[in-house]
Design a protein around this motif. Structure first.
Motif, PDB file in Angstrom:
ATOM      1  N   ASN A 112       0.827  -1.201   0.000  1.00 18.71           N
ATOM      2  CA  ASN A 112       0.000   0.000   0.000  1.00 18.71           C
ATOM      3  C   ASN A 112       0.871   1.265   0.000  1.00 18.71           C
ATOM      4  O   ASN A 112       2.108   1.193  -0.027  1.00 18.71           O
ATOM      5  CB  ASN A 112      -0.944  -0.010   1.202  1.00 18.71           C
ATOM      6  N   LYS A 113       0.211   2.420   0.072  1.00 15.50           N
ATOM      7  CA  LYS A 113       0.926   3.698  -0.020  1.00 15.50           C
ATOM      8  C   LYS A 113       1.922   3.868   1.107  1.00 15.50           C
ATOM      9  O   LYS A 113       3.045   4.347   0.882  1.00 15.50           O
ATOM     10  CB  LYS A 113      -0.077   4.852  -0.025  1.00 15.50           C
ATOM     11  N   ASN A 114       1.529   3.487   2.316  1.00 12.75           N
ATOM     12  CA  ASN A 114       2.441   3.626   3.449  1.00 12.75           C
ATOM     13  C   ASN A 114       3.656   2.719   3.299  1.00 12.75           C
ATOM     14  O   ASN A 114       4.786   3.106   3.630  1.00 12.75           O
ATOM     15  CB  ASN A 114       1.710   3.307   4.759  1.00 12.75           C
ATOM     16  N   TRP A 115       3.422   1.504   2.802  1.00 12.04           N
ATOM     17  CA  TRP A 115       4.539   0.578   2.585  1.00 12.04           C
ATOM     18  C   TRP A 115       5.510   1.158   1.567  1.00 12.04           C
ATOM     19  O   TRP A 115       6.730   1.130   1.768  1.00 12.04           O
ATOM     20  CB  TRP A 115       4.006  -0.771   2.114  1.00 12.04           C
ATOM     21  N   VAL A 116       4.969   1.687   0.470  1.00 13.77           N
ATOM     22  CA  VAL A 116       5.826   2.249  -0.574  1.00 13.77           C
ATOM     23  C   VAL A 116       6.621   3.433  -0.031  1.00 13.77           C
ATOM     24  O   VAL A 116       7.835   3.542  -0.268  1.00 13.77           O
ATOM     25  CB  VAL A 116       4.979   2.684  -1.788  1.00 13.77           C
ATOM     26  N   LYS A 117       5.941   4.295   0.697  1.00 14.69           N
ATOM     27  CA  LYS A 117       6.620   5.474   1.252  1.00 14.69           C
ATOM     28  C   LYS A 117       7.754   5.060   2.177  1.00 14.69           C
ATOM     29  O   LYS A 117       8.867   5.606   2.130  1.00 14.69           O
ATOM     30  CB  LYS A 117       5.611   6.339   1.989  1.00 14.69           C
ATOM     31  N   GLU A 118       7.491   4.071   3.018  1.00 17.04           N
ATOM     32  CA  GLU A 118       8.503   3.592   3.953  1.00 17.04           C
ATOM     33  C   GLU A 118       9.686   2.966   3.224  1.00 17.04           C
ATOM     34  O   GLU A 118      10.848   3.199   3.580  1.00 17.04           O
ATOM     35  CB  GLU A 118       7.870   2.576   4.912  1.00 17.04           C
TER      36      GLU A 118
END
Length: 797
Positions: A368-374
């Protein structure tokens, strides 16, 4: 047969069957006689193209059914009497051995797969052709062994796991030979090469596999794209396995598809989870997905599927950024770029029509977006340089580049480019109206022919013109023509001198020798005081053409010079006109001039686009009026014929001069490049009108003068721009987006410069563009030198 067994058989046709998962995860494929194999449209498409003699390639992500498709196709071709040879290229992936040994192994593998006898004789054949090149031996193998042993058959060579060639340093040579086999068909329509067809299977893109486009075989091949499993394809087979475990198999399968999107492996896995979970005949699919797939997914990813996608994404920042964009927007237009093809190959996205979208909800939940950002933050931190050092390096590069560009500019090396760019911007400004305070009386070629001698007006004609104009009560008469001696009649000449000496509205002219190399200055008319004199000398920029971009307003006098005035014609006319209105100039301690609150800032060497030039006298940039005519114009004939109105002259500035091209009083300007061939230069009287208009319109109308920022502001502009571009290009953009960023910013810089120029300020455009291009070039070179390796290809189909 139990209902559970029926289900397990019914789903085994895809790459990872439920009842054989551990085996299939290592790369196995379905047996050819498996009764549960479901044909897709790609089966028919591939078979038809191969039978037509097309080279075909099936390049797709893992676990999409390539191996099963290959086995099935081989069986169908063999049943039609074709000879099929399938080589697993992963068995030949040791490229550290000598190239000759690798080719020996490849040819041996081909020989063994042909089921030919006399393997000892084949080894002797290899030894006999040891002195031939590798490609020659391959060619001889085809012609002496394959074609002779299978004389009346089509021969199909399938290269599976061809992505392993990505690490092969001679892959262009290897695949280039395959291309040459195709080309040999054109040499002879009866050639055996018409019977030889290649097929390629692997998790790779043509761009990854081939870098030398002159040798690529893929521009003669036909691509087969494996698509997701449709509900209609799966309904008949998968619902059988669900019967007896759930009440409504169709409904349950539809919910499974809602989560998997038809991804074969995940669809099978989720169906098996439903069968294994016997708590309710009405299973909560969302809950099962959460418990058995999403929660602690790394521990439950067996056989490996999600981890492969994770590793693929994390091996290339560019892929991760593209995936992030798709997550944010929901879709991205597919453009066949290398990065889009690579992301598609990971399996996390698929192409729908002409858009790339995330394959399914499971992938969206896990990646998800948070995973990608991290992960992007982690990748930044885990590069060769620590993050603070990387940013420090970025700022250091930006600073050094700024200093370099400023230094090059200070040496004057950019001045020709900056002057040309300045001309382009001047021509691109918003249009303006003519100056209503000025009237130009021009002596055209027709006037000179009728009222002149040679290329000048007769004395009596000039006197009559001045008298007629003066009758309409002009404010100032600027006379941009003069000669030192009588033309025909001494009496007429004296009459003209008398008018010039006694009419207090007339500004007469002379010229100095300083700006006229190898030419003496011209003396002013006898009897005209220096308070009513102006020099006509101009400041010219040397280059391919001598162009007037600067307005020389004042300069000191020299005793030996016949022209003893420190005022230009334009400055004298403008200041006298403003004095009539009660506005007088003042000098400032900095050496500038203030008129009616408007500061005329002296142009000095080392400022703006002028780094090296003669800054003698008092000069400012010339702000040409951007109109077809700087002011209303009438001819000498119009005046003499009485075709002149009071409103054109009364209380106005009247400039009289010659516009006849033969007179030679012509000058190049920033507008010369866009004018017609016979109008490439501007007459002196028109040029003086622009100079007069610049001064009076700045004071009376608030029209801006053109000036530069201070050197401090320009340096800060270049430095800030360099830092911004360096940060963006090195940390956020790659590939096509970097090219688009470069082009867009050049356009933006141009229009920003144009907008600011309309406000009266010259932005350092050329240094800005140079900083942009060099920064991007450094970023590209740095990325190529330090780029991450291609994503690792996982095990299995």
């Amino acid at each position: 047969m139990s209902r559970e067994a029926v289900f397990q058989l019914s789903i085994i046709h895809y790459p990872l069957s439920i009842n054989n998962m551990i085996y299939r995860s290592t790369g196995g494929s379905l047996s050819v006689d498996d009764p549960t194999y479901v044909e897709r449209k790609q089966d028919t498409e591939l078979l038809e193209k191969l039978l037509e003699g097309e080279y075909c390639y099936v390049f797709n992500s893992r676990q999409m059914g390539k191996s099963s498709l290959r086995v099935r196709i081989i069986d169908k071709l063999s049943s039609q009497g074709c000879q099929c040879i399938s080589i697993d290229m992963s068995m030949l992936s040791d490229f550290s051995i000598p190239k000759e040994s690798w080719y020996d192994g490849f040819l041996t593998e081909l020989f063994d797969k042909c089921d030919l006898e006399n393997s000892n004789n084949f080894q002797e054949w290899i030894a006999t052709h040891r002195n031939s090149s590798n490609l020659q031996r391959w060619k001889l193998f085809l012609e002496e062994i394959l074609f002779r042993n299978f004389p009346n058959q089509k021969i199909y060579i399938f290269l599976d796991e061809i992505d392993t060639l990505g690490k092969c340093y001679f892959k262009d040579e290897f695949l280039g030979f395959i291309r040459s086999c195709y080309n040999r068909r054109a040499e002879n329509k009866n050639s055996d090469y018409h019977r030889l067809i290649f097929g390629f299977f692997g998790a790779v893109t043509p761009g990854d596999l081939i870098k030398n486009r002159r040798h690529t075989p893929f521009n003669v091949g036909y691509g087969i794209e494996l698509t997701e499993l449709t509900f209609a394809d799966a309904k008949e087979h998968l619902t059988q396995g669900l019967e007896g475990y759930v009440e409504k198999p169709d409904v349950v399968l539809r919910k499974v598809f809602d989560w998997t999107g038809g991804q074969p492996f995940l669809t099978q896995k989720l169906c098996q989870i439903v069968v294994d979970d016997r708590d309710s005949p009405r299973p909560n699919i969302g809950k099962l997905v959460q418990e058995h797939i999403l929660t602690s997914w790394e521990d439950k990813d067996n056989p490996i599927h999600l981890k492969y996608i994770r590793d693929y994404l994390l091996n290339d920042v560019e892929l991760l950024r593209l995936y992030q964009t798709i997550l944010k927007r929901g879709k991205v237009k597919f453009n066949n770029s290398q990065v889009q093809m690579s992301l598609k190959l990971s399996g996390i996205v698929l192409k729908k029509q002409d858009k790339l979208i995330v394959f399914n909800k499971i992938y969206q939940r896990i990646f998800n977006k948070n995973w990608v950002k991290e992960q992007l933050v982690n990748l930044e931190n885990n590069l060769d340089l620590p993050k603070p050092k990387r940013w420090s390096m970025t700022f250091a590069i930006a600073g050094l580049l700024s200093v370099g560009v400023i230094g090059i500019r200070a040496l004057g090396w950019l001045q020709p480019l900056e002057l040309n760019q300045f001309d382009l911007l001047m021509r691109s400004r918003l249009p303006e109206k003519p100056d209503s305070n000025i009237l130009i009386v021009e002596a055209t070629q027709a006037d000179i022919n009728k009222f002149g001698i040679g290329n000048v007006l007769k004395d009596e004609i000039l006197a009559e013109v001045i008298t007629k104009i003066d009758a309409f009560q002009p404010a100032i008469i600027g006379l941009d023509l003069w000669r030192e001696k009588p033309l025909e009649s001494e009496a007429n000449y004296r009459r003209l001198l008398n008018i010039l000496a006694n009419n207090q509205k007339i500004i007469a002219v002379c010229s100095t020798s300083e700006y006229r190399p190898n030419k003496p200055g011209t003396i002013p008319p006898e009897g005209v005081p220096k308070e009513r004199l102006g020099f006509t000398d101009l400041a010219l920029d040397n280059g391919q053409f001598k162009i007037v971009r600067r307005h020389l307003m004042f300069m000191g006098t020299e005793e030996k010079d016949p022209c003893q005035t420190g005022y230009s014609l334009s400055a004298r006319v403008a200041l006298d006109f403003l004095a009539i209105k009660g506005i007088k100039p003042e000098n400032t301690p900095e050496g500038n001039v203030i008129i009616g609150g408007v500061i005329l800032k002296r142009l000095r060497k080392g400022e703006g686009i002028y780094q090296n030039f003669d800054d003698g006298g008092f000069q400012i940039l010339l702000n040409y009026r951007n109109s077809k005519q700087v002011a209303k114009t009438i001819t000498i004939s119009d005046v003499l014929n009485g075709e002149i109105n009071d409103y054109l002259v009364k209380d106005k500035i009247v400039l009289i001069g010659i516009t006849d091209p033969a007179a030679g009083d012509k000058f190049s300007t920033p507008y010369s490049q866009v004018q017609l061939p016979n109008q490439k230069q501007m007459s002196g009287v028109i040029l003086h009108a622009h100079q007069v208009s610049q001064i009076i319109s700045a004071v009376l109308d608030g029209r801006p003068l053109i000036t530069f920022w201070s050197w401090q502001v320009e340096w800060l502009w270049i430095l800030a721009l360099s830092i911004l571009i360096c940060v963006v290009s090195r940390h956020f953009l790659r590939g096509f987006y970097l090219l688009l960023f470069t082009v867009e910013n050049i356009i933006v810089l141009y229009f920003v410069s144009l907008f600011v120029l309309n406000l009266g300020i010259v932005v350092p455009l050329v240094p800005s563009i140079l900083v942009l291009i060099v920064n991007v070039a450094i970023s590209v070179i740095s990325y190529q030198l330090n780029s991450l390796p291609f994503p690792r290809k996982g095990e299995g189909d």
